[in-house]
Design a protein around this motif. Structure first.
Motif, mmCIF file in Angstrom:
data_model
loop_
_atom_site.group_PDB
_atom_site.id
_atom_site.type_symbol
_atom_site.label_atom_id
_atom_site.label_comp_id
_atom_site.label_asym_id
_atom_site.label_seq_id
_atom_site.Cartn_x
_atom_site.Cartn_y
_atom_site.Cartn_z
ATOM 1 N N LEU A 181 45.225 20.761 49.289
ATOM 2 C CA LEU A 181 44.348 19.609 49.077
ATOM 3 C C LEU A 181 44.330 19.208 47.606
ATOM 4 O O LEU A 181 44.409 18.032 47.271
ATOM 5 C CB LEU A 181 42.925 19.928 49.561
ATOM 6 N N MET B 157 47.526 17.422 46.832
ATOM 7 C CA MET B 157 47.574 16.095 47.439
ATOM 8 C C MET B 157 46.742 15.106 46.630
ATOM 9 O O MET B 157 47.164 13.978 46.413
ATOM 10 C CB MET B 157 47.056 16.157 48.875
ATOM 11 N N VAL B 158 45.557 15.546 46.208
ATOM 12 C CA VAL B 158 44.712 14.657 45.415
ATOM 13 C C VAL B 158 45.453 14.259 44.146
ATOM 14 O O VAL B 158 45.554 13.086 43.793
ATOM 15 C CB VAL B 158 43.363 15.334 45.064
ATOM 16 N N GLU C 30 48.297 11.784 44.962
ATOM 17 C CA GLU C 30 47.834 10.442 45.315
ATOM 18 C C GLU C 30 47.348 9.702 44.068
ATOM 19 O O GLU C 30 47.542 8.509 43.931
ATOM 20 C CB GLU C 30 46.684 10.512 46.341
ATOM 21 N N LEU C 31 46.693 10.441 43.154
ATOM 22 C CA LEU C 31 46.124 9.796 41.981
ATOM 23 C C LEU C 31 47.210 9.337 41.014
ATOM 24 O O LEU C 31 47.041 8.369 40.279
ATOM 25 C CB LEU C 31 45.159 10.745 41.274
ATOM 26 N N LEU D 116 43.025 7.713 47.623
ATOM 27 C CA LEU D 116 42.738 8.903 48.427
ATOM 28 C C LEU D 116 42.752 8.617 49.922
ATOM 29 O O LEU D 116 42.810 9.526 50.727
ATOM 30 C CB LEU D 116 41.388 9.486 48.014
ATOM 31 N N GLY E 102 45.107 7.305 51.629
ATOM 32 C CA GLY E 102 46.393 7.738 52.169
ATOM 33 C C GLY E 102 46.366 9.218 52.512
ATOM 34 O O GLY E 102 46.846 9.650 53.556
ATOM 35 N N MET E 103 45.727 9.985 51.644
ATOM 36 C CA MET E 103 45.624 11.417 51.870
ATOM 37 C C MET E 103 44.758 11.714 53.089
ATOM 38 O O MET E 103 45.123 12.521 53.942
ATOM 39 C CB MET E 103 45.008 12.057 50.624
ATOM 40 N N ARG F 266 46.667 11.184 56.115
ATOM 41 C CA ARG F 266 47.660 12.225 56.382
ATOM 42 C C ARG F 266 47.016 13.473 56.991
ATOM 43 O O ARG F 266 47.649 14.263 57.663
ATOM 44 C CB ARG F 266 48.376 12.615 55.080
ATOM 45 N N LEU F 267 45.728 13.693 56.670
ATOM 46 C CA LEU F 267 45.050 14.905 57.132
ATOM 47 C C LEU F 267 44.173 14.679 58.354
ATOM 48 O O LEU F 267 43.505 15.579 58.822
ATOM 49 C CB LEU F 267 44.170 15.467 56.009
#
Lengths: 337, 337
Positions: free
Chosen positions: A243, A246-247, A250-251, B268, B270-271, B274-275
């Motif tokens: 997680l 991923m953050v 994405e940022l 965020l 998009g994340m 995905r989850l």
């Protein structure tokens, strides 16, 4: 109080271990026995103040057991390994506890061989704090054994309950049995057998709990076999770190989002702290006849310092004696075999 | 293609189920048989266009099995329950698949009794997609059985591999055995036994995987018994939802952080997508002789729509026939009993 610290264990080498020891000495009245290769450790202490230095002793151990060695073979061959020497210090009463971030298998084997089991305990268990929004919950066993019998789970529950109360200060902790449903008829043979034993035990047994109960305020200690516990532990670590990545990922794609994230950072830092494994330090190997604290291989200074505090607390609270006094003797346990 | 949808199941009542059906009809050429209490369902369809309405048929079922009923007892007593009627539609060839968000136990029992097992499969398994940064990984069994033998894990692996290839389009999927270490000598009796069977099987077996391997690109299908799988699944759901609540909680206390979070939201999203479990729809009950898709009790319209697509895809890809043709006959499997 004197704690033997395996200064050679861990993914980051002696530097993080030593820094953890220095922090612990600064914040407490501990004396730390740094066990390892003298010529490697000595220079790392060169800049410590004499006040700190006086409570850091180097104990020579010429060998190191690496993560990829078979623990059994390594222990036979490397009689002067740091983990072996550290364990011997406890056995001989020269140290009150031992802490290592080296090979968990080697530490377990060394502790079992060197310190023996507490009478009435058939198998030791590794107990880990799982950080959650409702504080840390104690999960055990997370990998000392890949198989267990109902009586093992009972013993894990007794030890976990005592540890949670004594070392983490939770009065009369609620103990749950990890299962796939709340009803007492749910689960496999192991947990069905353990359920009855737990009900008859003196602990505060609240019944079955499920995977999601880690994240509410219903339970303090969760008991399972080491196969289930190890999978859950590694799954949780993997998920949290995925997680975070991923953050970050994405940022990266948005300047606006970066600014936004920066603004939100102070608020989120409290959360990160609440979920940080390192805040909880090491995991005790409960059931061996001495305090042996296992650290994650990736431990940095803060985690080592906290593990030393866990050891400190365990000794101060006389955790071994408390377990000895609260475990039914061999005879009363053996009848469910 | 005609899919029977249990319109009475789920925590949110018929409205979310119906909305999911409407969305599915709008996006595909499916005909949905809405199974449930006519007087309850009819008004919910009042405002649908005639084009959509023509592909939504209501099939009367007067009873409902609730989440807290014992599946076995409920199935005996409620012969006209929506899940029973939906299953019968598949058995009689009036529907090609069935989807439900009701009691999982009742759906499993109803599917087993009504559709039977595929020859060569001793036990069915529930297969769920676990959303990860590297796409969805298929985990099975997540709770159809609380005990398993090595041959069951072999059958789960074969079915999971076929499902992943056919329905999720992953060519020659990598299948891993959930364990507590990579070495083939690790683990309990069950996985040690399964390891050998998997090595000899025709699937793309990559060996043992650990909890953290969900979150890297090493494996596509992960096999375990239903006890372990169910605990991991619920632990993961609990952890993700706890993290969301914690972020919300922390942000509440700071205006600056709120503005920051707002700015970071699009990145965020998009994340989160995905989850999102709902993106992957339902979980197939593999091994029964018909397509039976299990939805989470908390499914909303989107999850129902996606589950209907999973059913659609499973039928189109002839998943039952593919399993039948790729499972060794009873005789060759039975010899490891």
């Amino acid at each position: 109080m004197r704690i033997a610290l395996d200064a050679m264990g861990g993914d980051h080498g002696p530097i993080e271990i030593i820094n953890g020891a220095i922090q612990a000495v600064e914040e407490s009245d501990l004396t730390i026995l740094l066990v390892g290769q003298k010529e490697m450790l000595e220079p790392l202490l060169a800049e410590t103040s004499s006040k700190v230095r006086s409570r850091l002793e180097i104990i020579a151990a010429s060998e190191v057991i690496t993560m990829d060695e078979s623990p059994a073979t390594a222990l036979r061959r490397k009689k002067d390994a740091s983990i072996v020497v550290a364990t011997r210090l406890v056995k001989e009463g020269k140290a009150d506890a031992l802490v290592s971030a080296g090979s968990t298998g080697a530490q377990m084997a060394s502790s079992l061989l060197g310190l023996g089991r507490i009478s009435g305990i058939d198998r030791p268990a590794i107990a880990t704090i799982i950080p959650t929004p409702y504080g840390g919950k104690l999960l055990l066993d997370v990998g000392a054994n890949s198989e267990a019998k109902p009586k093992n789970l009972l013993q894990f529950a007794l030890m976990g309950s005592i540890y949670m109360e004594r070392v983490l200060g939770i009065k009369n902790p609620r103990v749950g049995l990890m299962n796939i449903g709340e009803e007492s008829t749910k689960g496999n043979e192991l947990v069905l057998g353990a359920y009855g034993l737990l009900q008859e035990s003196p602990i505060n047994f609240i019944g079955n709990v499920e995977g999601r109960d880690f994240f509410n305020d219903s339970v303090d200690v969760i008991v399972c076999d080491g196969f289930v516990g190890n999978i859950v532990l590694k799954f949780g670590e993997g998920l949290v770190s995925a997680l975070y990545s991923m953050v970050k990922e994405e940022l990266k794609n948005s300047r606006l989002a970066q600014v936004g994230a920066f603004m939100a950072t102070p608020a989120l830092r409290g959360m990160a702290k609440r979920l940080d494994y390192a805040e909880y330090g090491g995991a005790p190997l409960l059931g061996v006849n001495g305090v042996s604290i296992i650290c994650h291989g990736s431990s940095k200074a803060k985690a080592i310092k906290n593990a030393l505090q866990v050891a400190h607390q365990s000794v101060e609270q006389k955790i071994i004696k408390a377990i000895q006094e609260n475990i039914p003797g061999k005879d009363s346990v053996r009848n469910d075999d």
